[in-house]
Design a protein around this motif. Structure first.
Motif, PDB file in Angstrom:
ATOM      1  N   LYS A  31      60.180  43.815  30.029  1.00  0.00           N
ATOM      2  CA  LYS A  31      59.815  43.858  31.368  1.00  0.00           C
ATOM      3  C   LYS A  31      58.747  45.021  31.597  1.00  0.00           C
ATOM      4  CE  LYS A  31      64.709  43.228  32.914  1.00  0.00           C
ATOM      5  NZ  LYS A  31      65.990  43.823  33.461  1.00  0.00           N
ATOM      6  N   LEU A  32      58.019  44.785  32.731  1.00  0.00           N
ATOM      7  CA  LEU A  32      57.167  45.862  33.172  1.00  0.00           C
ATOM      8  C   LEU A  32      57.387  46.215  34.688  1.00  0.00           C
ATOM      9  CD1 LEU A  32      54.503  47.105  32.522  1.00  0.00           C
ATOM     10  CD2 LEU A  32      53.321  45.509  33.871  1.00  0.00           C
ATOM     11  N   TYR A  33      57.867  47.563  34.663  1.00  0.00           N
ATOM     12  CA  TYR A  33      58.157  48.135  36.220  1.00  0.00           C
ATOM     13  C   TYR A  33      56.711  48.410  36.667  1.00  0.00           C
ATOM     14  CZ  TYR A  33      62.681  48.251  34.643  1.00  0.00           C
ATOM     15  OH  TYR A  33      64.232  47.604  34.327  1.00  0.00           O
ATOM     16  N   TYR A  34      56.288  47.704  37.856  1.00  0.00           N
ATOM     17  CA  TYR A  34      54.866  48.226  38.337  1.00  0.00           C
ATOM     18  C   TYR A  34      54.928  47.849  39.837  1.00  0.00           C
ATOM     19  CZ  TYR A  34      54.024  43.218  40.145  1.00  0.00           C
ATOM     20  OH  TYR A  34      54.039  42.155  40.942  1.00  0.00           O
ATOM     21  N   HIS A  35      53.591  48.064  40.447  1.00  0.00           N
ATOM     22  CA  HIS A  35      53.377  47.910  41.589  1.00  0.00           C
ATOM     23  C   HIS A  35      51.836  47.012  41.842  1.00  0.00           C
ATOM     24  CE1 HIS A  35      52.316  48.318  46.067  1.00  0.00           C
ATOM     25  NE2 HIS A  35      53.648  48.357  46.112  1.00  0.00           N
ATOM     26  N   PRO A  36      51.669  46.220  42.687  1.00  0.00           N
ATOM     27  CA  PRO A  36      50.497  45.498  42.419  1.00  0.00           C
ATOM     28  C   PRO A  36      49.321  46.336  42.702  1.00  0.00           C
ATOM     29  CG  PRO A  36      51.747  44.664  44.275  1.00  0.00           C
ATOM     30  CD  PRO A  36      52.629  45.693  43.587  1.00  0.00           C
ATOM     31  N   ILE A  37      49.359  47.410  43.785  1.00  0.00           N
ATOM     32  CA  ILE A  37      48.006  48.095  44.111  1.00  0.00           C
ATOM     33  C   ILE A  37      47.802  49.147  42.857  1.00  0.00           C
ATOM     34  CG2 ILE A  37      48.352  47.467  46.478  1.00  0.00           C
ATOM     35  CD1 ILE A  37      49.227  50.506  47.022  1.00  0.00           C
ATOM     36  N   SER A  38      48.446  49.421  41.982  1.00  0.00           N
ATOM     37  CA  SER A  38      48.581  50.413  41.177  1.00  0.00           C
ATOM     38  C   SER A  38      47.429  49.967  39.898  1.00  0.00           C
ATOM     39  CB  SER A  38      49.710  50.707  40.482  1.00  0.00           C
ATOM     40  OG  SER A  38      49.547  51.766  39.200  1.00  0.00           O
ATOM     41  N   GLY A  39      46.458  50.571  39.816  1.00  0.00           N
ATOM     42  CA  GLY A  39      45.452  50.188  38.736  1.00  0.00           C
ATOM     43  C   GLY A  39      46.237  50.607  37.318  1.00  0.00           C
ATOM     44  N   HIS A  40      46.770  51.649  37.198  1.00  0.00           N
ATOM     45  CA  HIS A  40      47.547  51.989  36.017  1.00  0.00           C
ATOM     46  C   HIS A  40      48.388  50.988  35.658  1.00  0.00           C
ATOM     47  CE1 HIS A  40      46.381  55.969  37.248  1.00  0.00           C
ATOM     48  NE2 HIS A  40      46.509  56.544  36.008  1.00  0.00           N
ATOM     49  N   ALA A  41      49.141  50.367  36.653  1.00  0.00           N
ATOM     50  CA  ALA A  41      50.103  49.278  36.166  1.00  0.00           C
ATOM     51  C   ALA A  41      49.531  48.099  36.039  1.00  0.00           C
ATOM     52  CB  ALA A  41      51.161  48.914  37.366  1.00  0.00           C
ATOM     53  N   HIS A  42      48.085  47.716  36.709  1.00  0.00           N
ATOM     54  CA  HIS A  42      47.467  46.682  36.369  1.00  0.00           C
ATOM     55  C   HIS A  42      46.772  46.581  34.732  1.00  0.00           C
ATOM     56  CE1 HIS A  42      43.724  44.203  36.123  1.00  0.00           C
ATOM     57  NE2 HIS A  42      44.476  43.230  36.478  1.00  0.00           N
ATOM     58  N   ARG A  43      46.637  47.761  34.184  1.00  0.00           N
ATOM     59  CA  ARG A  43      45.851  47.525  33.047  1.00  0.00           C
ATOM     60  C   ARG A  43      46.932  47.295  32.185  1.00  0.00           C
ATOM     61  NH1 ARG A  43      45.124  54.219  32.729  1.00  0.00           N
ATOM     62  NH2 ARG A  43      43.448  53.317  34.105  1.00  0.00           N
ATOM     63  N   ALA A  44      48.232  47.560  32.132  1.00  0.00           N
ATOM     64  CA  ALA A  44      49.352  47.127  31.393  1.00  0.00           C
ATOM     65  C   ALA A  44      49.836  45.659  31.578  1.00  0.00           C
ATOM     66  CB  ALA A  44      50.903  47.884  31.729  1.00  0.00           C
ATOM     67  N   HIS A  45      49.846  45.270  32.866  1.00  0.00           N
ATOM     68  CA  HIS A  45      49.906  43.816  33.277  1.00  0.00           C
ATOM     69  C   HIS A  45      48.729  42.912  32.653  1.00  0.00           C
ATOM     70  CE1 HIS A  45      50.553  40.734  36.622  1.00  0.00           C
ATOM     71  NE2 HIS A  45      50.733  40.294  35.418  1.00  0.00           N
ATOM     72  N   LEU A  46      47.501  43.386  32.799  1.00  0.00           N
ATOM     73  CA  LEU A  46      46.431  42.860  32.381  1.00  0.00           C
ATOM     74  C   LEU A  46      46.684  42.451  30.666  1.00  0.00           C
ATOM     75  CD1 LEU A  46      43.357  41.525  32.209  1.00  0.00           C
ATOM     76  CD2 LEU A  46      42.653  43.944  32.269  1.00  0.00           C
ATOM     77  N   PHE A  47      46.990  43.728  30.045  1.00  0.00           N
ATOM     78  CA  PHE A  47      46.959  43.548  28.454  1.00  0.00           C
ATOM     79  C   PHE A  47      48.205  42.850  27.916  1.00  0.00           C
ATOM     80  CE2 PHE A  47      47.447  45.782  23.943  1.00  0.00           C
ATOM     81  CZ  PHE A  47      46.355  45.062  23.492  1.00  0.00           C
ATOM     82  N   LEU A  48      49.209  42.811  28.735  1.00  0.00           N
ATOM     83  CA  LEU A  48      50.409  41.751  28.363  1.00  0.00           C
ATOM     84  C   LEU A  48      49.885  40.616  28.507  1.00  0.00           C
ATOM     85  CD1 LEU A  48      53.353  43.609  30.059  1.00  0.00           C
ATOM     86  CD2 LEU A  48      53.406  43.197  27.810  1.00  0.00           C
ATOM     87  N   SER A  49      49.028  40.186  29.571  1.00  0.00           N
ATOM     88  CA  SER A  49      48.391  38.842  29.726  1.00  0.00           C
ATOM     89  C   SER A  49      47.852  38.479  28.566  1.00  0.00           C
ATOM     90  CB  SER A  49      48.090  38.712  31.073  1.00  0.00           C
ATOM     91  OG  SER A  49      47.539  37.277  31.319  1.00  0.00           O
ATOM     92  N   LEU A  50      46.728  39.248  28.223  1.00  0.00           N
ATOM     93  CA  LEU A  50      45.824  38.867  27.538  1.00  0.00           C
ATOM     94  C   LEU A  50      46.321  38.746  26.058  1.00  0.00           C
ATOM     95  CD1 LEU A  50      43.108  41.672  28.035  1.00  0.00           C
ATOM     96  CD2 LEU A  50      42.974  39.250  28.544  1.00  0.00           C
ATOM     97  N   LEU A  51      47.508  39.233  25.641  1.00  0.00           N
ATOM     98  CA  LEU A  51      48.029  39.177  24.539  1.00  0.00           C
ATOM     99  C   LEU A  51      49.108  37.836  24.449  1.00  0.00           C
ATOM    100  CD1 LEU A  51      49.380  42.488  23.677  1.00  0.00           C
ATOM    101  CD2 LEU A  51      47.487  41.364  22.630  1.00  0.00           C
ATOM    102  N   GLY A  52      49.075  37.266  25.438  1.00  0.00           N
ATOM    103  CA  GLY A  52      49.891  36.080  25.651  1.00  0.00           C
ATOM    104  C   GLY A  52      51.391  36.287  25.471  1.00  0.00           C
ATOM    105  N   LEU A  53      51.885  37.477  25.841  1.00  0.00           N
ATOM    106  CA  LEU A  53      53.355  37.673  25.691  1.00  0.00           C
ATOM    107  C   LEU A  53      54.286  37.309  26.677  1.00  0.00           C
ATOM    108  CD1 LEU A  53      52.948  41.384  24.283  1.00  0.00           C
ATOM    109  CD2 LEU A  53      53.350  39.455  23.040  1.00  0.00           C
ATOM    110  N   ASP A  54      55.421  37.144  26.573  1.00  0.00           N
ATOM    111  CA  ASP A  54      56.406  36.894  27.639  1.00  0.00           C
ATOM    112  C   ASP A  54      57.046  37.886  28.407  1.00  0.00           C
ATOM    113  OD1 ASP A  54      56.087  33.918  27.421  1.00  0.00           O
ATOM    114  OD2 ASP A  54      57.563  33.747  25.860  1.00  0.00           O
TER     115      ASP A  54
END
Length: 203
Positions: free
Chosen positions: A2-25
């Motif tokens: 699980k990633l706890y995040y908020h969509p306008i947070s750039g800090h959260a986005h970098r984690a979201h982006l990397f999870l996506s790039l790695l192809g993780l569920d």
């Protein structure tokens, strides 16, 4: 995971982006910052600092966006994302520090002032943003990526707030190397865009 995040947070986005790039569920769990959900007792058990993002992975809880990048690169990525040799690791760490320091205090702060209409003069944040962007521009001269000859978590850490710098009235038009680099990040497989807000120069 699980990633706890908020969509306008750039800090959260970098984690979201990397999870996506790695192809993780993974599951996205939105934390409503406007309702101060990050300050609730339940969330503070995950991160006593009361900040997003937070990653939960099979019982392991990681707070802080750059720490999440290091964790994911070490556990799920190959050595290209975070080189194992001392010089390569140090080169990446240098830019992680920049992301946590100059980027957070420059383009990220200028953007926050506009997003939340804070009664603060943005001039200092905008000036800091241009100082660090000039250094990033120079560092990218003759290079495609910031810390190595390939993308690393340093690029991921820098991307979000630089990409949305115009939302803080920071003009990117004079930084050709930065613009080309942003396009390269955005062309990576499984790239996850960062939400756009109609403020500042992006209005």
């Amino acid at each position: 995971m699980k990633l706890y995040y908020h969509p306008i947070s750039g800090h959260a986005h970098r984690a979201h982006l990397f999870l996506s790039l790695l192809g993780l569920d993974f599951e996205l769990v939105e934390v409503d910052l406007l309702k101060a959900e990050q300050k609730t007792e339940a969330f503070l058990k995950l991160n006593p600092f009361g900040q997003v993002p937070v990653l939960e992975d099979d019982g392991v809880v990681i707070a802080d966006s750059n720490a999440i990048l290091v964790y994911l690169a070490t556990r799920y990525g190959d050595a290209s994302w975070l080189p194992r040799n001392p010089a390569g690791a140090a080169a990446v760490q240098r830019w992680l520090s920049v992301a946590a320091g100059e980027i957070a205090n420059g383009p990220a702060t200028a953007r926050i002032i506009n997003l939340f209409r804070k009664p603060v003069d943005p001039a200092d944040a905008i000036a800091r943003a241009h100082r660090i962007l000039a250094l990033v521009e120079a560092s990218l001269a003759g290079k495609e990526w910031i810390a190595a000859g390939w993308p690393t978590i340093a690029d991921i850490a820098l991307y979000s707030y630089i990409a949305r710098a115009p939302e803080g009235d920071v003009d990117l038009s004079g930084y050709a190397n930065v613009g080309a680099w942003l396009a390269r990040v955005e062309s990576l497989p499984r790239f996850q865009p960062f939400i756009k807000s109609a403020v500042g120069l992006a209005a």
